[in-house]
Write a protein that holds these residues in place. Structure first.
Motif, mmCIF file in Angstrom:
data_model
loop_
_atom_site.group_PDB
_atom_site.id
_atom_site.type_symbol
_atom_site.label_atom_id
_atom_site.label_comp_id
_atom_site.label_asym_id
_atom_site.label_seq_id
_atom_site.Cartn_x
_atom_site.Cartn_y
_atom_site.Cartn_z
ATOM 1 N N GLY A 43 0.728 -1.267 -0.085
ATOM 2 C CA GLY A 43 0.177 0.022 -0.077
ATOM 3 C C GLY A 43 0.745 1.182 -0.069
ATOM 4 N N VAL A 44 2.057 1.339 -0.359
ATOM 5 C CA VAL A 44 3.077 2.420 -0.449
ATOM 6 C C VAL A 44 2.281 3.376 -1.289
ATOM 7 N N LYS A 45 2.566 4.502 -1.328
ATOM 8 C CA LYS A 45 1.709 5.620 -2.228
ATOM 9 C C LYS A 45 2.679 6.654 -2.471
ATOM 10 N N ASP A 46 2.190 7.692 -3.384
ATOM 11 C CA ASP A 46 2.893 8.635 -4.004
ATOM 12 C C ASP A 46 4.404 8.300 -4.676
ATOM 13 N N LEU A 47 4.175 7.141 -4.971
ATOM 14 C CA LEU A 47 5.575 6.686 -5.941
ATOM 15 C C LEU A 47 5.789 7.397 -6.955
ATOM 16 N N THR A 48 6.992 7.554 -7.368
ATOM 17 C CA THR A 48 7.441 7.767 -8.847
ATOM 18 C C THR A 48 7.988 6.713 -9.470
ATOM 19 N N CYS A 49 7.503 6.339 -10.469
ATOM 20 C CA CYS A 49 7.707 5.125 -11.185
ATOM 21 C C CYS A 49 8.557 5.206 -12.662
ATOM 22 N N ILE A 50 9.767 4.901 -12.572
ATOM 23 C CA ILE A 50 10.515 5.026 -14.024
ATOM 24 C C ILE A 50 10.611 3.621 -14.584
ATOM 25 N N SER A 51 9.900 3.618 -15.643
ATOM 26 C CA SER A 51 9.644 2.404 -16.457
ATOM 27 C C SER A 51 9.558 2.621 -18.047
ATOM 28 N N ASN A 52 9.915 1.783 -18.871
ATOM 29 C CA ASN A 52 9.646 1.884 -20.226
ATOM 30 C C ASN A 52 8.203 2.285 -20.608
ATOM 31 N N ASN A 53 7.356 1.559 -19.761
ATOM 32 C CA ASN A 53 5.648 1.436 -19.918
ATOM 33 C C ASN A 53 5.060 1.651 -18.760
ATOM 34 N N ALA A 54 3.831 1.706 -18.907
ATOM 35 C CA ALA A 54 2.684 1.754 -17.353
ATOM 36 C C ALA A 54 2.011 0.496 -17.342
ATOM 37 N N GLY A 55 2.575 -0.629 -17.963
ATOM 38 C CA GLY A 55 1.600 -1.929 -17.934
ATOM 39 C C GLY A 55 0.364 -1.703 -18.856
ATOM 40 N N VAL A 56 -0.583 -2.586 -18.334
ATOM 41 C CA VAL A 56 -1.806 -2.564 -18.881
ATOM 42 C C VAL A 56 -2.789 -2.467 -17.596
ATOM 43 N N ASP A 57 -4.174 -2.122 -17.888
ATOM 44 C CA ASP A 57 -5.106 -1.917 -17.197
ATOM 45 C C ASP A 57 -5.084 -2.894 -15.591
ATOM 46 N N ASP A 58 -4.871 -4.129 -15.994
ATOM 47 C CA ASP A 58 -4.905 -5.218 -15.065
ATOM 48 C C ASP A 58 -3.724 -6.011 -14.734
ATOM 49 N N PHE A 59 -2.652 -5.287 -15.192
ATOM 50 C CA PHE A 59 -1.546 -6.223 -15.010
ATOM 51 C C PHE A 59 -0.350 -5.335 -14.989
ATOM 52 N N GLY A 60 0.940 -5.519 -14.511
ATOM 53 C CA GLY A 60 1.979 -4.945 -14.466
ATOM 54 C C GLY A 60 1.770 -3.475 -13.537
ATOM 55 N N LEU A 61 2.223 -2.525 -13.855
ATOM 56 C CA LEU A 61 2.380 -1.385 -13.497
ATOM 57 C C LEU A 61 0.925 -0.676 -13.416
ATOM 58 N N GLY A 62 0.134 -1.219 -14.208
ATOM 59 C CA GLY A 62 -1.289 -0.920 -14.132
ATOM 60 C C GLY A 62 -2.012 -1.125 -12.690
ATOM 61 N N LEU A 63 -1.770 -2.280 -12.318
ATOM 62 C CA LEU A 63 -2.200 -2.494 -10.767
ATOM 63 C C LEU A 63 -1.919 -1.555 -9.825
ATOM 64 N N LEU A 64 -0.712 -0.852 -9.806
ATOM 65 C CA LEU A 64 -0.306 0.431 -8.969
ATOM 66 C C LEU A 64 -1.106 1.570 -9.310
ATOM 67 N N LEU A 65 -1.273 1.809 -10.451
ATOM 68 C CA LEU A 65 -2.208 2.741 -11.067
ATOM 69 C C LEU A 65 -3.595 2.740 -10.644
ATOM 70 N N LYS A 66 -4.260 1.511 -10.668
ATOM 71 C CA LYS A 66 -5.436 1.238 -10.392
ATOM 72 C C LYS A 66 -5.704 1.517 -8.941
ATOM 73 N N THR A 67 -4.746 1.224 -8.195
ATOM 74 C CA THR A 67 -5.042 1.664 -6.674
ATOM 75 C C THR A 67 -4.335 2.859 -6.341
ATOM 76 N N ARG A 68 -4.106 3.642 -7.108
ATOM 77 C CA ARG A 68 -3.718 5.213 -7.180
ATOM 78 C C ARG A 68 -2.488 5.462 -6.153
ATOM 79 N N GLN A 69 -1.571 4.414 -6.199
ATOM 80 C CA GLN A 69 -0.309 4.593 -5.653
ATOM 81 C C GLN A 69 0.847 5.292 -6.395
ATOM 82 N N ILE A 70 0.763 5.586 -7.515
ATOM 83 C CA ILE A 70 1.563 6.153 -8.277
ATOM 84 C C ILE A 70 1.301 7.565 -8.659
ATOM 85 N N ARG A 71 2.329 8.391 -7.986
ATOM 86 C CA ARG A 71 2.129 9.833 -8.083
ATOM 87 C C ARG A 71 2.485 10.644 -9.732
#
Length: 230
Positions: A43-71
């Motif tokens: 549940g960590v939040k306000d993250l800055t994520c450096i990645s080639n992509n942002a995943g898809v809606d229900d997988f990869g970094l998309g999971l952290l976007l869905k839970t609003r953990q990425i700032r």
């Protein structure tokens, strides 16, 4: 130093709110699935994520976007994630879109200890705003700064208990440079072996860069977009 930890939860236990993370992978290929799941759980939040992509809606970094953990996202390609688009247009997500070659080089330079470099990519666009410009051989170049992170999180094919890593084919992508650019590098591997079991000529990241390593499991290895030829 004992680098082996039991699982992803232990590996990411000291990642706090507001941390800057690099996450390896290209699309959905070679992403650290176990650690992403653990971050969602933590549940960590306000993250800055450096990645080639942002995943898809229900997988990869998309999971952290869905839970609003990425700032903030710092990426080069984000076209497969509808939630990313929605948050961006709604002003809920800070985004730094970076040309893919520039992103890769900024990470590589951090690992090499080089603070900045010049590139023609982005000159004459919004990317150039506020950046130093110099002319080389009659062509304008932008100064780009090396890109560092509090934690680099990567997924390798094999690793040993000393932290030496071997990647398989495309999974090497951004991960080998990221592993050198993080203040603390965490590696999850499909197979964890003892020192001496890896061919030294096949090691892509020496263990000196890796702080923690663990054997992951239950990898889905999803394909981002399936295409077939009829």
């Amino acid at each position: 130093m004992n680098k082996v930890v039991a699982n992803a939860d232990e590996a990411i236990q000291d990642i706090r709110d507001g941390a800057v993370l690099m996450l390896g992978g290209f699309g959905l290929c070679g992403i650290p699935e176990n650690c992403i799941t653990a971050l969602v759980k933590k549940g960590v939040k306000d993250l800055t994520c450096i990645s080639n992509n942002a995943g898809v809606d229900d997988f990869g970094l998309g999971l952290l976007l869905k839970t609003r953990q990425i700032r903030k996202m710092m990426s080069s390609y984000v076209g497969e994630n509808a939630e990313f688009e929605r948050q961006l247009l709604a002003g809920e997500l800070e985004v730094d879109l970076i040309p893919q070659g520039t992103l890769a080089t900024r990470i590589q330079m951090a690992g090499m200890g080089i603070p900045a470099f010049f590139t023609p990519a982005g000159y004459g666009t919004e990317i150039a705003e506020g950046k130093e410009v110099r002319v080389f051989d009659g062509k304008p170049h932008l100064m780009e700064l090396a890109l560092h992170a509090d934690f680099a999180i990567v997924k390798a094919w094999k690793g040993d208990t000393l932290g030496n890593l071997v990647f398989r084919k495309t999974t090497r992508n951004f991960s080998t440079s990221m592993a050198r650019a993080g203040h603390i590098t965490i590696a999850e591997v499909e197979e964890l072996v003892q020192p001496g079991e890896l061919d030294p000529d096949q090691i892509h990241v020496p263990g000196i860069y890796v702080r923690r390593i663990f054997k992951g499991g239950n990898y889905e290895k999803r394909i981002e977009r399936r295409t077939v030829k009829i």
